[in-house]
Every structure is written in structure tokens, then in C-alpha cells.
Design a protein around this motif. Structure first.
Motif, PDB file in Angstrom:
ATOM      1  N   ARG A  10      -0.514   5.032  -7.846  1.00 54.96           N
ATOM      2  CA  ARG A  10      -0.032   5.640  -6.682  1.00 54.96           C
ATOM      3  C   ARG A  10       0.295   4.737  -5.468  1.00 54.96           C
ATOM      4  O   ARG A  10       1.264   4.856  -4.721  1.00 54.96           O
ATOM      5  CB  ARG A  10      -0.749   6.859  -6.193  1.00 54.96           C
ATOM      6  CG  ARG A  10      -0.205   7.726  -5.225  1.00 54.96           C
ATOM      7  CD  ARG A  10      -1.029   8.914  -4.818  1.00 54.96           C
ATOM      8  NE  ARG A  10      -0.940   9.381  -3.555  1.00 54.96           N
ATOM      9  CZ  ARG A  10      -1.716  10.090  -3.066  1.00 54.96           C
ATOM     10  NH1 ARG A  10      -2.943  10.564  -3.757  1.00 54.96           N
ATOM     11  NH2 ARG A  10      -1.548  10.527  -1.778  1.00 54.96           N
ATOM     12  N   ILE A  11      -0.690   3.730  -5.196  1.00 55.88           N
ATOM     13  CA  ILE A  11      -0.528   3.025  -4.141  1.00 55.88           C
ATOM     14  C   ILE A  11       0.503   1.805  -4.495  1.00 55.88           C
ATOM     15  O   ILE A  11       1.198   1.600  -3.566  1.00 55.88           O
ATOM     16  CB  ILE A  11      -1.973   2.258  -3.881  1.00 55.88           C
ATOM     17  CG1 ILE A  11      -2.973   3.218  -3.485  1.00 55.88           C
ATOM     18  CG2 ILE A  11      -1.823   1.085  -2.971  1.00 55.88           C
ATOM     19  CD1 ILE A  11      -4.282   2.613  -3.344  1.00 55.88           C
ATOM     20  N   PHE A  12       0.553   1.353  -5.618  1.00 62.65           N
ATOM     21  CA  PHE A  12       1.404   0.155  -5.887  1.00 62.65           C
ATOM     22  C   PHE A  12       2.694   0.471  -6.657  1.00 62.65           C
ATOM     23  O   PHE A  12       3.273  -0.281  -7.450  1.00 62.65           O
ATOM     24  CB  PHE A  12       0.685  -1.027  -6.369  1.00 62.65           C
ATOM     25  CG  PHE A  12      -0.337  -1.600  -5.449  1.00 62.65           C
ATOM     26  CD1 PHE A  12       0.081  -2.337  -4.567  1.00 62.65           C
ATOM     27  CD2 PHE A  12      -1.826  -1.534  -5.698  1.00 62.65           C
ATOM     28  CE1 PHE A  12      -0.878  -2.865  -3.662  1.00 62.65           C
ATOM     29  CE2 PHE A  12      -2.678  -1.963  -5.111  1.00 62.65           C
ATOM     30  CZ  PHE A  12      -2.463  -2.588  -3.998  1.00 62.65           C
ATOM     31  N   GLY A  13       3.067   1.873  -6.869  1.00 62.29           N
ATOM     32  CA  GLY A  13       4.189   2.151  -7.514  1.00 62.29           C
ATOM     33  C   GLY A  13       5.357   1.708  -7.176  1.00 62.29           C
ATOM     34  O   GLY A  13       5.628   1.391  -5.991  1.00 62.29           O
ATOM     35  N   LYS A  14       6.228   1.725  -8.100  1.00 62.14           N
ATOM     36  CA  LYS A  14       7.790   1.023  -7.908  1.00 62.14           C
ATOM     37  C   LYS A  14       8.357   1.934  -6.862  1.00 62.14           C
ATOM     38  O   LYS A  14       9.304   1.444  -6.224  1.00 62.14           O
ATOM     39  CB  LYS A  14       8.465   0.988  -9.023  1.00 62.14           C
ATOM     40  CG  LYS A  14       7.798   0.116 -10.080  1.00 62.14           C
ATOM     41  CD  LYS A  14       8.643  -0.120 -11.367  1.00 62.14           C
ATOM     42  CE  LYS A  14       8.161  -0.934 -12.475  1.00 62.14           C
ATOM     43  NZ  LYS A  14       9.134  -0.944 -13.682  1.00 62.14           N
ATOM     44  N   ASP A  15       7.986   3.181  -6.758  1.00 68.52           N
ATOM     45  CA  ASP A  15       8.795   4.030  -5.872  1.00 68.52           C
ATOM     46  C   ASP A  15       8.088   4.095  -4.344  1.00 68.52           C
ATOM     47  O   ASP A  15       8.568   4.913  -3.412  1.00 68.52           O
ATOM     48  CB  ASP A  15       8.695   5.460  -6.336  1.00 68.52           C
ATOM     49  CG  ASP A  15       7.313   5.926  -6.540  1.00 68.52           C
ATOM     50  OD1 ASP A  15       6.513   5.316  -6.621  1.00 68.52           O
ATOM     51  OD2 ASP A  15       7.012   7.087  -6.515  1.00 68.52           O
ATOM     52  N   VAL A  16       7.213   3.045  -4.024  1.00 70.07           N
ATOM     53  CA  VAL A  16       6.469   3.171  -2.792  1.00 70.07           C
ATOM     54  C   VAL A  16       7.036   1.737  -2.277  1.00 70.07           C
ATOM     55  O   VAL A  16       6.651   0.610  -2.817  1.00 70.07           O
ATOM     56  CB  VAL A  16       4.855   3.253  -2.970  1.00 70.07           C
ATOM     57  CG1 VAL A  16       4.387   2.823  -1.656  1.00 70.07           C
ATOM     58  CG2 VAL A  16       4.563   4.518  -3.683  1.00 70.07           C
ATOM     59  N   ARG A  17       7.002   1.811  -0.748  1.00 73.67           N
ATOM     60  CA  ARG A  17       7.397   0.791  -0.048  1.00 73.67           C
ATOM     61  C   ARG A  17       6.627   0.756   1.133  1.00 73.67           C
ATOM     62  O   ARG A  17       6.913   1.763   2.072  1.00 73.67           O
ATOM     63  CB  ARG A  17       9.014   0.455   0.125  1.00 73.67           C
ATOM     64  CG  ARG A  17       9.313  -0.853   0.872  1.00 73.67           C
ATOM     65  CD  ARG A  17      10.744  -0.914   1.152  1.00 73.67           C
ATOM     66  NE  ARG A  17      10.853  -2.147   1.926  1.00 73.67           N
ATOM     67  CZ  ARG A  17      12.113  -2.617   2.684  1.00 73.67           C
ATOM     68  NH1 ARG A  17      13.113  -1.712   2.474  1.00 73.67           N
ATOM     69  NH2 ARG A  17      12.240  -3.561   3.172  1.00 73.67           N
ATOM     70  N   TYR A  18       5.833  -0.040   1.656  1.00 77.41           N
ATOM     71  CA  TYR A  18       4.969  -0.030   2.926  1.00 77.41           C
ATOM     72  C   TYR A  18       5.670  -1.159   3.791  1.00 77.41           C
ATOM     73  O   TYR A  18       6.057  -1.956   3.748  1.00 77.41           O
ATOM     74  CB  TYR A  18       3.529  -0.653   2.650  1.00 77.41           C
ATOM     75  CG  TYR A  18       3.058   0.412   1.691  1.00 77.41           C
ATOM     76  CD1 TYR A  18       2.505   1.699   2.108  1.00 77.41           C
ATOM     77  CD2 TYR A  18       2.847   0.129   0.358  1.00 77.41           C
ATOM     78  CE1 TYR A  18       1.926   2.343   1.116  1.00 77.41           C
ATOM     79  CE2 TYR A  18       2.076   0.805  -0.569  1.00 77.41           C
ATOM     80  CZ  TYR A  18       1.582   2.212   0.059  1.00 77.41           C
ATOM     81  OH  TYR A  18       0.996   2.791  -0.841  1.00 77.41           O
ATOM     82  N   THR A  19       5.802  -0.610   5.092  1.00 78.36           N
ATOM     83  CA  THR A  19       6.210  -1.763   6.357  1.00 78.36           C
ATOM     84  C   THR A  19       5.387  -1.522   7.441  1.00 78.36           C
ATOM     85  O   THR A  19       4.660  -0.363   7.428  1.00 78.36           O
ATOM     86  CB  THR A  19       7.550  -0.854   6.672  1.00 78.36           C
ATOM     87  OG1 THR A  19       7.485   0.261   6.996  1.00 78.36           O
ATOM     88  CG2 THR A  19       8.748  -1.126   5.738  1.00 78.36           C
ATOM     89  N   VAL A  20       5.109  -2.664   8.060  1.00 75.61           N
ATOM     90  CA  VAL A  20       4.103  -2.594   9.243  1.00 75.61           C
ATOM     91  C   VAL A  20       4.792  -2.232  10.416  1.00 75.61           C
ATOM     92  O   VAL A  20       6.116  -3.015  10.795  1.00 75.61           O
ATOM     93  CB  VAL A  20       3.587  -4.000   9.230  1.00 75.61           C
ATOM     94  CG1 VAL A  20       2.653  -4.286  10.638  1.00 75.61           C
ATOM     95  CG2 VAL A  20       2.853  -4.301   7.910  1.00 75.61           C
ATOM     96  N   PRO A  21       4.874  -1.322  11.184  1.00 74.42           N
ATOM     97  CA  PRO A  21       5.564  -0.916  12.404  1.00 74.42           C
ATOM     98  C   PRO A  21       5.644  -2.252  13.290  1.00 74.42           C
ATOM     99  O   PRO A  21       4.521  -3.115  13.589  1.00 74.42           O
ATOM    100  CB  PRO A  21       4.763   0.255  13.055  1.00 74.42           C
ATOM    101  CG  PRO A  21       4.209   0.777  11.868  1.00 74.42           C
ATOM    102  CD  PRO A  21       3.955  -0.219  11.084  1.00 74.42           C
ATOM    103  N   LEU A  22       6.522  -2.415  14.107  1.00 72.96           N
ATOM    104  CA  LEU A  22       6.493  -3.815  14.767  1.00 72.96           C
ATOM    105  C   LEU A  22       5.574  -3.803  16.069  1.00 72.96           C
ATOM    106  O   LEU A  22       5.230  -4.901  16.580  1.00 72.96           O
ATOM    107  CB  LEU A  22       7.913  -3.743  15.599  1.00 72.96           C
ATOM    108  CG  LEU A  22       9.208  -3.794  14.822  1.00 72.96           C
ATOM    109  CD1 LEU A  22      10.511  -4.023  15.542  1.00 72.96           C
ATOM    110  CD2 LEU A  22       8.980  -5.217  14.091  1.00 72.96           C
ATOM    111  N   PHE A  23       5.075  -2.452  16.361  1.00 72.72           N
ATOM    112  CA  PHE A  23       4.367  -2.424  17.292  1.00 72.72           C
ATOM    113  C   PHE A  23       2.747  -2.824  17.087  1.00 72.72           C
ATOM    114  O   PHE A  23       1.968  -2.895  17.867  1.00 72.72           O
ATOM    115  CB  PHE A  23       4.004  -1.053  18.088  1.00 72.72           C
ATOM    116  CG  PHE A  23       3.566   0.007  17.101  1.00 72.72           C
ATOM    117  CD1 PHE A  23       2.322   0.480  16.796  1.00 72.72           C
ATOM    118  CD2 PHE A  23       4.770   0.697  16.679  1.00 72.72           C
ATOM    119  CE1 PHE A  23       2.091   1.621  15.962  1.00 72.72           C
ATOM    120  CE2 PHE A  23       4.605   2.092  15.812  1.00 72.72           C
ATOM    121  CZ  PHE A  23       3.011   2.085  15.596  1.00 72.72           C
TER     122      PHE A  23
END
Length: 69
Positions: A10-23
Motif C-alpha cells: 500500500r505504501i510503495f504501490g505503483k498507483d501511489v506517488r508521494y510529493t513533498v510540498p514546497l513549504f
């Protein structure tokens, strides 16, 4: 905030993309000190699970540690 047990798929699934907000503060992990150890740990856990699936054995749950999203 919720503290839940979550499957690695669930954490590293292909349908997941994490981004870090600019702030957010600057990201400080590097390959040698952090990422290599993390991915090696994940690779070993996946290999144990795959081996258990092939042989029909059970595998103990893996504790990755705290991951904050």
C-alpha cells in the motif's frame, strides 16, 4: 493523526506517488547514509515474502518502523 499498521504494497504501490510540498523543510536523506539501507531492508522483506509464497510457508510480519506521511 492516525497510527495504523499498513502493508508495504500500500505504501510503495505503483498507483501511489508521494510529493513533498514546497513549504516543507529541505529533504536531507542521501543515498549512502539512508536510502541504501532502507531499500536493502525492503528488498530482503520482499524476498522473504516471495520465498514463503512459493513454498507455502508463513513469514513473520516485518516492522519497517515509523513512516510519517
Amino acid at each position: 493523526m492516525r497510527a495504523d499498521t499498513v502493508d508495504l504494497r500500500r505504501i510503495f504501490g505503483k498507483d501511489v506517488r508521494y510529493t513533498v510540498p514546497l513549504f516543507q523543510r529541505p529533504y536531507v536523506w542521501n543515498r549512502d547514509d539512508n536510502w541504501s539501507a532502507l531499500w536493502e531492508d525492503i528488498r530482503r522483506a520482499v524476498e522473504r515474502a516471495e520465498r514463503a509464497a512459493r513454498t507455502g510457508d508463513t513469514v513473520a510480519p516485518h516492522f519497517l518502523g515509523a513512516v510519517v506521511f
